[in-house]
Design a protein around this motif. Structure first.
Motif, PDB file in Angstrom:
ATOM      1  N   GLN A 112       0.819  -1.213   0.000  1.00 21.30           N
ATOM      2  CA  GLN A 112       0.000   0.000   0.000  1.00 21.30           C
ATOM      3  C   GLN A 112       0.854   1.266   0.000  1.00 21.30           C
ATOM      4  O   GLN A 112       0.465   2.278  -0.591  1.00 21.30           O
ATOM      5  CB  GLN A 112      -0.997  -0.021   1.154  1.00 21.30           C
ATOM      6  CG  GLN A 112      -2.300  -0.619   0.651  1.00 21.30           C
ATOM      7  CD  GLN A 112      -3.143  -1.324   1.692  1.00 21.30           C
ATOM      8  OE1 GLN A 112      -2.817  -1.330   2.869  1.00 21.30           O
ATOM      9  NE2 GLN A 112      -4.213  -1.922   1.242  1.00 21.30           N
ATOM     10  N   ASP A 116       0.307   4.075  -2.667  1.00 23.34           N
ATOM     11  CA  ASP A 116       0.125   5.466  -2.221  1.00 23.34           C
ATOM     12  C   ASP A 116       1.100   6.379  -2.944  1.00 23.34           C
ATOM     13  O   ASP A 116       0.759   7.486  -3.339  1.00 23.34           O
ATOM     14  CB  ASP A 116       0.372   5.600  -0.702  1.00 23.34           C
ATOM     15  CG  ASP A 116      -0.756   4.982   0.110  1.00 23.34           C
ATOM     16  OD1 ASP A 116      -1.795   4.652  -0.491  1.00 23.34           O
ATOM     17  OD2 ASP A 116      -0.581   4.802   1.331  1.00 23.34           O
ATOM     18  N   ALA A 121      -4.322   1.583  -6.672  1.00 21.02           N
ATOM     19  CA  ALA A 121      -4.911   1.051  -5.435  1.00 21.02           C
ATOM     20  C   ALA A 121      -5.329  -0.421  -5.584  1.00 21.02           C
ATOM     21  O   ALA A 121      -5.782  -0.840  -6.655  1.00 21.02           O
ATOM     22  CB  ALA A 121      -6.124   1.889  -5.070  1.00 21.02           C
TER      23      ALA A 121
END
Ligand code: ADP
Ligand code: MG
Length: 316
Positions: A112, A116, A121
């Protein structure tokens, strides 16, 4: 028959998979991602890569976070190589029975953190159990048709450029084999070049990411474009970690730059007249695209040899 007798990974794929003809399919097997017609102003990009404990990573050298980060970055790098932007990813994992939940927390924190930073995503996947930790990630991206950079788009006379110094990842791996941890971040926690790829894309002809070593990537561009090339040995930029690992281990860091992998920089070709458009991004010119009959050469000290080297999972 062994896969190495067949000619390695790419000959195997050729043998196994039938070519598909479809108006919707702009690029199937053979590039960093498949390219699918989507809307008038966007193509869909799809790429997938699988990583296995004990082969692509291990739990002794890598933190769970680093395993997650690197797995995601390796996939995102293929979207960068097409000139695109990552949108969504799917993560499928096979988990050994004795694996702790906290390990998986770290793994997903790493993945993640990468999405980010770069986009893409996580929106799906699959979870099962297996003998070793296996991670398969698929990333979907988009690219404007005029910004698409395929391996096969190089033209004779183009300059060959790289986006940054090479060999640091393989140099780090060699250090890890000797239980040295210092100077191994480039191997354990690599970046991809989504920071600049979409700015290069409007000017670039062919592009590919360095996952199997510079020599192999240049050969891919040439084979797909029907061209030859020359790479100038002295212009190949070495990562500082490659230089220091080379000194420490008394090995030639150029071998890692040309034949190692996982640097996740980009190699691209560009008409000389457009070089000024990308010079501000720290790119380095290392060679030139030649007619096919001139072969794929490495020029060193005024002498030309065949540009060899590169990682293949099935070569001996
Ligand atoms: P990269 O190193 O950029 O991820 P690969 O070398 O893994 O690319 O793959 C080269 C091409 O072969 C890609 O187009 C990929 O989708 C395709 N490919 C790889 N493995 C398979 C497979 N088992 N079946 C079908 N296509 C495959
Ligand atoms: Mg690639």
């Amino acid at each position: 028959m062994k896969i190495s007798d067949l000619g390695g990974e790419f000959s195997l794929i050729d043998r196994l998979v039938k070519k598909v003809e479809s108006d919707l399919l702009i690029e199937g097997i053979g590039d960093d991602a498949a390219v699918i017609r989507w809307t008038d102003d966007q193509h869909l990009l799809v790429t997938t890569d699988m990583l296995l404990d004990g082969d692509h990573f291990n739990t002794e050298w890598y933190t769970p976070y680093q395993i997650g980060w690197k797995s995601m970055v390796a996939n995102l790098s293929d979207i960068a190589a097409m000139g695109g932007e990552p949108m969504f990813s799917f993560v499928s994992i096979a988990i050994p029975d004795d694996m702790e939940v906290e390990f998986l927390d770290g793994l997903y924190e790493g993945m993640q953190a990468a999405t980010d930073r770069y986009g893409g995503a996580i929106v799906g996947g699959d979870t099962t159990h297996g003998k070793v930790l296996s991670i398969n990630i698929a990333v979907l991206g988009i690219v404007a048709p005029e910004h698409l950079c395929r391996r096969g788009d190089a033209e004779v006379g183009d300059l060959i450029c790289v986006t940054g110094p090479l060999g640091g990842s393989w140099g780090g791996l060699e250090l890890l084999f000797k239980d040295i941890r210092e100077g191994t971040t480039k191997h354990l926690e690599p970046d991809c070049r989504l920071d600049i790829s979409s700015k290069l894309a409007p000017h670039v002809n062919a592009m590919i990411d360095v996952s199997d070593g510079l020599a192999s990537e240049v050969r891919h561009i040439c084979h797909m474009s029907g061209t030859g090339a020359v790479v100038h040995h002295e212009k190949v930029p070495l990562h500082p970690d490659a230089i220091s690992a080379g000194k420490r281990l008394n090995k030639d860091p150029y071998r890692w730059a040309l034949g190692g992998g996982e640097d996740f920089e980009l190699v691209f070709t560009i008409p000389p007249g457009l070089l000024s458009k990308v010079e501000g991004f720290g790119v380095i010119v290392i060679g030139e695209i030649l007619p096919k009959n001139e072969g794929i050469q490495l020029m060193k000290d005024g002498e030309s040899t065949v540009l060899s080297g590169g990682y293949d999972h099935f070569s001996e």
